[in-house]
Design an enzyme around this catalytic site. Structure first.
Site, PDB file in Angstrom:
ATOM      1  CB  SER A  59       5.434  -5.925  -2.242  1.00 45.62           C
ATOM      2  OG  SER A  59       5.940  -6.993  -3.016  1.00 45.62           O
ATOM      3  CG  HIS A  67       9.204  -9.005  -0.245  1.00 46.68           C
ATOM      4  ND1 HIS A  67       8.571  -8.478   0.861  1.00 46.68           N
ATOM      5  CD2 HIS A  67       8.341  -8.875  -1.286  1.00 46.68           C
ATOM      6  CE1 HIS A  67       7.370  -8.051   0.504  1.00 46.68           C
ATOM      7  NE2 HIS A  67       7.214  -8.270  -0.796  1.00 46.68           N
TER       8      HIS A  67
END
Length: 243
Positions: free
Chosen positions: A134, A170
């Site tokens: 991330s 994501h």
């Protein structure tokens, strides 16, 4: 033993819930260790949780996860002061540097304040494998989309720029990610981008993408660029990792 070229594995994965511990590292992280070329000894594995404010409980759980995978863990924290006198020397002594998610905007600010950005560049150029999830994926790129400023995603345009592309993370699990990345590439706010579904990763040698990999059977990876007046998303071939 450094990797044979500057190497980054940028992911939306590599860590999950443990069976007996809070976290366990998963196949993408194992692959980062493999890319480092370590043989005959446990890999030296440095954890950075700057994007979560160097939370001590989190660092404990990450260290525990590294230990159960057989790594030799260390960490670099910046709060309330850096944990190493010579950050560059510490990072150069590692095989893998692994960066946790959280506020990528906060991470970049703190790294630049303490010179960690240049220390990481030196480690990358010396063959220490850089990886993470991330925020720990976006940071290596020119920019991406972030929730650092609130639940409505916003552009981030001041990544470290080791890689000249934008990055989307994501991509399949957070509804705002895909349309905003398309918009930002289409308006030129961000350059062409690579993106990953949860469980996928992007392997770069130098600044070139060499493969997309995944630790599950469904995660995809994508290239997003502008061609004329259109933004085109191309699905990449993804190699499935086996643990």
């Amino acid at each position: 033993m450094p990797a044979d070229a500057p190497t980054i594995l940028a992911t939306s994965g590599g860590i999950g819930t443990g069976q007996r511990t809070r976290f366990e590292f998963t196949a993408l992280t194992d692959y980062a260790v493999e890319l480092s070329g370590v043989t005959g000894r446990p890999p030296r594995f440095c954890l950075l949780a700057t994007a979560m404010g160097d939370d001590k409980a989190l660092l404990h759980h990450l260290t525990e996860a590294a230990q159960i995978r057989g790594f030799i863990p260390s960490h670099l924290a910046l709060f309330p002061m850096p944990t190493h006198d010579d950050v560059t020397a510490h990072l150069l002594s590692q095989d893998v540097v692994w960066v946790f998610g959280g506020s990528v905007a906060g991470l970049l600010a703190m790294w630049r304040l303490h010179g960690v950005d240049e220390a990481l560049r030196a480690a990358w150029q010396a063959g220490v494998v850089l990886t993470g999830i991330s925020a720990g994926s976006i940071c290596w790129h020119a920019g991406g989309t972030t929730d650092s400023f609130g639940p409505q995603l916003q552009p981030l345009t001041n990544g470290l720029g080791f890689l000249p592309y934008a990055n989307g993370v994501h991509y399949d699990s957070e509804a705002q990610r895909r349309p905003l990345l398309h918009e930002l590439v289409g308006t030129g706010i961000l350059p062409s981008a690579f993106a990953t579904d949860d469980g996928a990763g992007l392997v770069y040698r130098g600044t070139q993408l060499v493969e997309a990999v995944a630790e599950n059977g469904t995660a995809g990876a994508y290239f997003i660029d502008q061609r004329g007046t259109e933004v085109i998303e191309t699905a990449l071939d993804v190699r499935r990792l086996h643990r």
